[in-house]
Motif scaffolding. Structure first.
Motif, short mmCIF file in Angstrom:
data_model
loop_
_atom_site.label_atom_id
_atom_site.label_comp_id
_atom_site.label_asym_id
_atom_site.label_seq_id
_atom_site.Cartn_x
_atom_site.Cartn_y
_atom_site.Cartn_z
N ASP A 158 0.57 -1.12 0.43
CA ASP A 158 -0.03 0.06 -0.11
C ASP A 158 0.63 1.11 -0.10
N ILE A 159 0.80 1.76 -1.53
CA ILE A 159 2.26 2.74 -1.38
C ILE A 159 1.54 3.88 -0.73
N ALA A 160 -0.04 4.52 -0.97
CA ALA A 160 -0.11 5.40 -0.22
C ALA A 160 -0.48 5.56 1.20
N ALA A 161 -0.45 4.61 2.25
CA ALA A 161 -1.13 4.11 3.27
C ALA A 161 1.37 4.70 3.67
N LYS A 162 1.76 3.89 3.22
CA LYS A 162 3.34 4.13 3.32
C LYS A 162 3.62 5.86 3.33
N ARG A 163 3.69 6.61 2.29
CA ARG A 163 3.84 7.57 2.13
C ARG A 163 3.00 8.69 3.01
N ALA A 164 1.85 8.13 3.40
CA ALA A 164 1.49 8.88 4.54
C ALA A 164 1.54 9.06 6.16
N GLU A 165 2.36 7.35 5.97
CA GLU A 165 3.20 7.63 7.46
C GLU A 165 4.52 8.69 8.17
N GLY A 166 5.01 8.74 6.33
CA GLY A 166 6.33 9.70 6.34
C GLY A 166 7.27 9.17 4.84
N PRO A 167 8.01 9.70 5.24
CA PRO A 167 9.22 9.94 3.87
C PRO A 167 9.01 8.47 3.71
N TRP A 168 8.80 8.20 1.76
CA TRP A 168 8.26 7.20 1.72
C TRP A 168 9.26 6.86 0.34
N PRO A 169 10.47 6.12 -0.51
CA PRO A 169 10.43 5.21 0.92
C PRO A 169 12.06 5.89 1.57
N ARG A 170 12.39 4.68 2.61
CA ARG A 170 13.06 6.17 3.38
C ARG A 170 14.55 6.83 3.56
N ASN A 171 14.82 7.57 3.67
CA ASN A 171 16.32 8.05 3.87
C ASN A 171 17.06 7.37 3.74
N SER A 172 16.92 6.30 4.88
CA SER A 172 18.15 5.04 4.98
C SER A 172 18.05 4.67 4.11
N THR A 173 17.26 4.14 2.92
CA THR A 173 17.25 3.39 2.07
C THR A 173 17.83 4.24 0.16
N LEU A 174 16.96 4.85 0.83
CA LEU A 174 18.03 5.93 -0.60
C LEU A 174 19.68 6.17 -0.59
N ARG A 175 20.43 5.87 0.90
CA ARG A 175 21.77 6.43 1.12
C ARG A 175 21.65 4.87 0.11
N LYS A 176 21.69 3.99 1.13
CA LYS A 176 22.38 2.34 0.81
C LYS A 176 21.79 2.20 -0.87
N ASN A 177 20.45 2.75 -1.63
CA ASN A 177 21.01 2.27 -2.75
C ASN A 177 21.91 3.39 -3.61
N ARG A 178 21.82 4.70 -3.39
CA ARG A 178 22.71 5.00 -3.88
C ARG A 178 24.78 4.74 -3.13
N PHE A 179 24.99 4.22 -2.79
CA PHE A 179 25.93 3.22 -2.53
C PHE A 179 25.78 2.17 -3.36
N HIS A 180 25.34 1.71 -3.51
CA HIS A 180 24.83 0.19 -4.19
C HIS A 180 25.46 0.84 -5.72
N GLU A 181 24.71 2.06 -5.85
CA GLU A 181 24.23 2.64 -7.09
C GLU A 181 25.60 2.97 -8.39
N LYS A 182 26.80 3.44 -6.74
CA LYS A 182 28.02 4.18 -7.12
C LYS A 182 29.04 3.10 -7.43
N HIS A 183 28.85 1.32 -6.82
CA HIS A 183 29.30 0.60 -7.27
C HIS A 183 29.25 0.04 -8.25
N LEU A 184 27.75 -0.23 -8.61
CA LEU A 184 27.72 -1.33 -9.60
C LEU A 184 28.17 0.29 -10.80
N GLY A 185 28.09 0.93 -11.15
CA GLY A 185 28.46 2.26 -11.82
C GLY A 185 29.83 1.91 -12.74
N SER A 186 30.28 0.75 -11.10
CA SER A 186 32.23 0.40 -12.37
C SER A 186 31.87 -0.59 -12.89
#
Length: 377
Positions: A158-186
């Motif tokens: 339920d995306i709508a419910a998750k977004r109603a609870e606060g920022p979604w995806p969580r900032n911690s998730t986005l930080r992890k994703n950026r880390f993996h994306e940087k290394h994937l780019g290698s």
């Protein structure tokens, strides 16, 4: 005489059966619930082209306007007189009914069906499916036997419910994703894109098939369950995309690395609901979670486009729960058996039918083969 002295007569219903697929299927589909508007003529035509069968279509018109269309094909031994709804298992097998159709419409369908078949199979389909619920009510009122067997549990985010609870995806998730994306780019230049509508051509489907041919499904199975290869169900989706309305609902997120397809997520967008049909990735990049990175991009885009929920269907709930999905409606297979001796015999064999399915709570075949198949997500 005052108007309230008159008795309003019920609207006139006319049931019919035509050989082939009725042109009016699309008329009903546009009046169906938004979640079922992909059940168009082109959907069933694609199934016949990919899987074979000769269709008939039972229709019900109310005061001249079609409100239900039930395509059927013969299935099983001819002596059984069994027909089933054609289609693809993803996301389910059902038929379109107008949103304002009542039980009387399903009664008319069953009455016409009884003249040419002993039993009807509908499914696998979700509990609560509009056509299913009307058929169940009509069948029980008319003395048909109604048998079900469990197939799997579904998972719903339920995306709508998750977004109603606060920022979604969580900032911690986005930080992890950026880390993996940087290394994937290698590994090379990353190209993230979405495919829908007029973008669907042979090259687009071939890109999805190319990823599947490198994935776990090719390595650990015979490949017959692949969605886009020639040995799998690629013929169905290519044929379905020939209908421009369906093509607009078909959606893929695709990652290429140095121009080579590396991961995809494929969905059907039906109104505010996204059906997650398939996802896969090249295991050569598994260390950097390409599937997870891609699908979070897909979810963010879905929310921006007004998608409120993602139906993940059956399968391993582990990674889906990590993302935030919860168990949704059960998926079942149904038999509706004509009144009289056929219904009596069916009721006696109810236990056999149920045991031919899965006990509720069991894992699917895909989970048993590859518990980590989608863990990258």
């Amino acid at each position: 005489m005052p108007l309230d002295a008159f008795t309003r007569l019920p609207p006139a219903l006319a049931a019919d059966c035509v050989d082939g697929l009725a042109a009016g299927i699309d008329t009903v589909a546009v009046r169906a619930a938004p979640t079922h508007r992909f059940l168009r003529y082109g959907w069933y035509a694609a199934a016949l082209q990919a899987y074979g069968g000769a269709a008939r279509t039972l229709t019900v018109a109310r005061e001249g306007e079609m409100v239900a269309a039930l395509p059927v094909v013969s299935t099983g031994p001819a002596a059984l007189g069994l027909v089933g709804v054609p289609g693809c298992y993803w996301p389910f097998r059902s038929f379109p009914v107008a949103e304002d159709a009542g039980v009387e419409v399903a009664e008319a369908l069953l009455g016409r069906l009884a003249r040419s078949a002993r039993a009807l199979r509908v499914g696998p389909v979700y509990d609560g499916d509009p056509g299913l619920e009307l058929l169940k009510a009509a069948a029980q009122a008319r003395g048909w036997a109604v048998l079900d067997r469990f197939v799997a549990h579904s998972w719903l985010l339920d995306i709508a419910a998750k977004r109603a609870e606060g920022p979604w995806p969580r900032n911690s998730t986005l930080r992890k994703n950026r880390f993996h994306e940087k290394h994937l780019g290698s590994h090379g230049a990353l190209d993230w894109r979405f495919v829908s509508g007029a973008d669907w051509d042979e090259a687009a489907f071939d890109a999805l098939a190319q990823v599947e041919q490198k994935s776990w499904i090719a390595a650990r199975t015979d490949g017959s369950d692949a969605k886009f290869t020639g040995a799998g169900h690629g013929g169905f989706w290519r044929a379905a995309a020939a209908d421009p309305v369906i093509a607009q609902m078909l959606w893929a997120a695709l990652l290429r690395i140095d121009g080579v397809p590396a991961a995809f997520s494929f969905d059907v967008n039906a109104g505010a609901l996204k059906y997650a049909i398939a996802n896969s990735y090249d295991p050569a990049f598994a260390k950097h979670s390409p599937g997870k990175l891609l699908y979070y991009r897909n979810l963010v885009r879905a929310a921006e486009d007004g998608i409120g929920a993602v139906d993940w269907g059956a399968g391993d709930g582990g990674y889906k729960q990590v993302i935030g999905a919860e168990q949704g409606p059960a998926i079942r297979d149904w038999l509706f058996v004509r009144p009289g001796l056929p219904a009596l015999g069916a009721r006696m064999l109810r236990g056999v039918w149920r045991r031919s399915g899965k006990p509720e709570g069991t894992r699917t075949v895909a989970e048993a083969i590859s518990p980590d198949a989608d863990s990258d997500l």
